[in-house]
Motif scaffolding. Structure first.
Motif, mmCIF file in Angstrom:
data_model
loop_
_atom_site.group_PDB
_atom_site.id
_atom_site.type_symbol
_atom_site.label_atom_id
_atom_site.label_comp_id
_atom_site.label_asym_id
_atom_site.label_seq_id
_atom_site.Cartn_x
_atom_site.Cartn_y
_atom_site.Cartn_z
ATOM 1 N N VAL A 155 0.846 -1.188 0.000
ATOM 2 C CA VAL A 155 0.000 0.000 0.000
ATOM 3 C C VAL A 155 0.882 1.238 0.000
ATOM 4 O O VAL A 155 1.934 1.265 0.652
ATOM 5 N N LEU A 156 0.503 2.230 -0.804
ATOM 6 C CA LEU A 156 1.205 3.503 -0.854
ATOM 7 C C LEU A 156 0.311 4.586 -0.255
ATOM 8 O O LEU A 156 -0.906 4.571 -0.446
ATOM 9 N N HIS A 157 0.931 5.525 0.436
ATOM 10 C CA HIS A 157 0.205 6.641 1.021
ATOM 11 C C HIS A 157 0.507 7.914 0.225
ATOM 12 O O HIS A 157 1.639 8.147 -0.184
ATOM 13 N N GLN A 158 -0.517 8.714 0.002
ATOM 14 C CA GLN A 158 -0.377 9.999 -0.694
ATOM 15 C C GLN A 158 0.357 9.819 -2.031
ATOM 16 O O GLN A 158 1.414 10.380 -2.276
ATOM 17 N N HIS A 159 -0.237 9.021 -2.901
ATOM 18 C CA HIS A 159 0.389 8.710 -4.196
ATOM 19 C C HIS A 159 -0.442 9.316 -5.326
ATOM 20 O O HIS A 159 -1.671 9.361 -5.258
ATOM 21 N N THR A 160 0.249 9.763 -6.378
ATOM 22 C CA THR A 160 -0.410 10.412 -7.511
ATOM 23 C C THR A 160 -0.551 9.441 -8.679
ATOM 24 O O THR A 160 0.420 8.793 -9.079
ATOM 25 N N LEU A 161 -1.771 9.348 -9.219
ATOM 26 C CA LEU A 161 -2.057 8.546 -10.405
ATOM 27 C C LEU A 161 -2.819 9.407 -11.399
ATOM 28 O O LEU A 161 -3.846 10.006 -11.047
ATOM 29 N N GLY A 173 -2.337 12.263 -12.515
ATOM 30 C CA GLY A 173 -2.474 13.643 -12.087
ATOM 31 C C GLY A 173 -3.362 13.857 -10.869
ATOM 32 O O GLY A 173 -3.537 14.991 -10.432
ATOM 33 N N LYS A 174 -3.915 12.786 -10.290
ATOM 34 C CA LYS A 174 -4.742 12.892 -9.094
ATOM 35 C C LYS A 174 -4.007 12.269 -7.907
ATOM 36 O O LYS A 174 -3.404 11.210 -8.041
ATOM 37 N N ARG A 175 -4.092 12.949 -6.777
ATOM 38 C CA ARG A 175 -3.411 12.467 -5.577
ATOM 39 C C ARG A 175 -4.400 11.697 -4.701
ATOM 40 O O ARG A 175 -5.461 12.207 -4.356
ATOM 41 N N TYR A 176 -4.040 10.463 -4.363
ATOM 42 C CA TYR A 176 -4.901 9.600 -3.566
ATOM 43 C C TYR A 176 -4.295 9.375 -2.179
ATOM 44 O O TYR A 176 -3.072 9.266 -2.031
ATOM 45 N N LYS A 177 -5.185 9.255 -1.194
ATOM 46 C CA LYS A 177 -4.713 8.988 0.162
ATOM 47 C C LYS A 177 -4.068 7.607 0.250
ATOM 48 O O LYS A 177 -3.050 7.427 0.911
ATOM 49 N N LEU A 178 -4.692 6.630 -0.391
ATOM 50 C CA LEU A 178 -4.169 5.256 -0.378
ATOM 51 C C LEU A 178 -4.237 4.668 -1.784
ATOM 52 O O LEU A 178 -5.235 4.852 -2.494
ATOM 53 N N VAL A 179 -3.177 3.956 -2.163
ATOM 54 C CA VAL A 179 -3.126 3.253 -3.443
ATOM 55 C C VAL A 179 -2.588 1.850 -3.182
ATOM 56 O O VAL A 179 -1.570 1.683 -2.498
#
Length: 358
Positions: free
Chosen positions: A272-278, A280-286
């Motif tokens: 799990v990644l925290h504060q990751h961008t996909l 152009g959108k930044r997600y709390k969890l990926v």
């Protein structure tokens, strides 16, 4: 050639210590004679590990070989290489830009400038792949329309003609109908699944285990499967059927690649990644799902077009598996990344878990 005064040498060292670019000096035997502090940061190695080390032995694998350096020394010509894949002795993967200059002051050396470009390249590559993927999808949809319409007419005409032919000639119209159906099915596969993702709160590891069980049915004991899951990943909305198809396409490609490999291993990992961008959108969890095999690696000539339709490393392969997998992951707002070198191929699926940041 006279050696520069000590004060000048100390000044050079002082200047290089202020640089964020890694600077390294190799002698003609490719042993490290000098490195600045940035080298330790870029390579994540301590001073003792770098001091007097034979440069190629820092890596399990690196795209630049000793022969490249010796050729530069012999020709007195430097060179620069972008996107150099390097795997350190502990298995960590780096993407580097390396510039090599021949220095003859005070004696012949190779001056290396090394830049760590992983993050920048990944962001650029993700954006490029997204645009390429969308462009390819639009092209395929346009071609599908142009192909399926005349195919339907051809098939209908063959059916009408068959009704007026004697039995001994009907095999020809049946051949036309069969080939028209084959082409239509190929176009449908190029387009990928019709239905949109039906997202329901699901367990990622249950889906991965289903893929592993399906792969084991075709395995015949040839490949060992290792599992390394992160239990902290929560349930989140995704379409289990579509993700299963995407992951299974990748796992089966890995099985094919390992057919000639002794002690073949496929590792299935989740992280799990925290504060990751996909995209152009930044997600709390990926969530990350990795499929890693110890096969021969992906041929260099198809690395840049790996996710294009009709690109395949298999003899007789259609080259649709990875293209479809990328489409399915895109439907979930994610993307697929790949790193490969001899003895290691790693596909990483990125899947958003939590909402974007406000």
């Amino acid at each position: 050639m006279t050696q520069p005064p000590i004060e000048t040498t100390q000044l050079y060292a002082h200047i290089t210590e202020q640089l964020t670019t890694a600077i390294m000096l190799l002698d003609t035997q490719l042993r490290i004679r000098y490195f600045n502090t940035a080298c330790c940061a870029v390579l994540s190695l301590g001073e003792k590990r770098l001091s007097e080390q034979y440069f190629p032995e820092l890596f399990q694998h690196i795209d630049i070989t000793a022969a490249h350096f010796h050729s530069a020394l012999n020709s007195k010509q430097g060179f620069g290489v972008s996107d150099v894949q390097a795997v350190l002795a502990d298995g960590r993967h780096l993407l580097l830009d390396i510039s090599v200059t021949i220095s003859e002051n005070p004696s012949e050396h190779l001056l290396l400038e090394i830049r760590h470009v992983d993050q920048q390249r990944k962001i650029s590559l993700e954006s490029l792949q997204q645009h390429q993927h969308l462009a390819a999808r639009e092209l395929i949809r346009g071609l599908a329309h142009e192909i399926k319409n005349p195919l339907g007419g051809l098939r209908g005409a063959a059916q009408l003609l068959e009704e007026s032919l004697p039995d001994d000639l009907k095999e020809y119209t049946q051949l036309i109908i069969a080939q028209a159906d084959r082409l239509r099915n190929l176009v449908d596969r190029l387009l990928g699944p019709y239905k949109p993702a039906q997202r329901v709160s699901s367990n990622l590891h249950q889906m991965i285990e289903q893929v592993r069980q399906l792969a084991l049915m075709d395995n015949h004991g040839l490949v060992q499967f290792n599992r390394d899951y992160d239990p902290s990943i929560p349930d989140f909305p995704f379409d289990p059927e579509l993700l299963q198809q995407a992951l299974l396409n990748i796992v089966r490609n890995a099985q094919y690649a390992l057919e000639q490999t002794e002690h073949a291993v496929i590792s299935l990992q989740s992280r799990v990644l925290h504060q990751h961008t996909l995209h152009g959108k930044r997600y709390k969890l990926v969530a990350l799902v990795r499929v890693i095999d110890n096969g021969p690696g992906i041929p260099n000539e198809i690395k840049d077009t790996l996710f294009y339709p009709m690109v395949s490393g298999k003899a007789g392969g259609t080259g649709l598996g990875l293209s479809i997998a990328q489409t399915l992951i895109h439907q979930h707002g994610g993307w697929i990344d790949c790193d490969s070198w001899p003895g290691h191929t790693e596909f990483t699926l990125y899947l958003p878990i939590a909402d974007t940041e406000d």
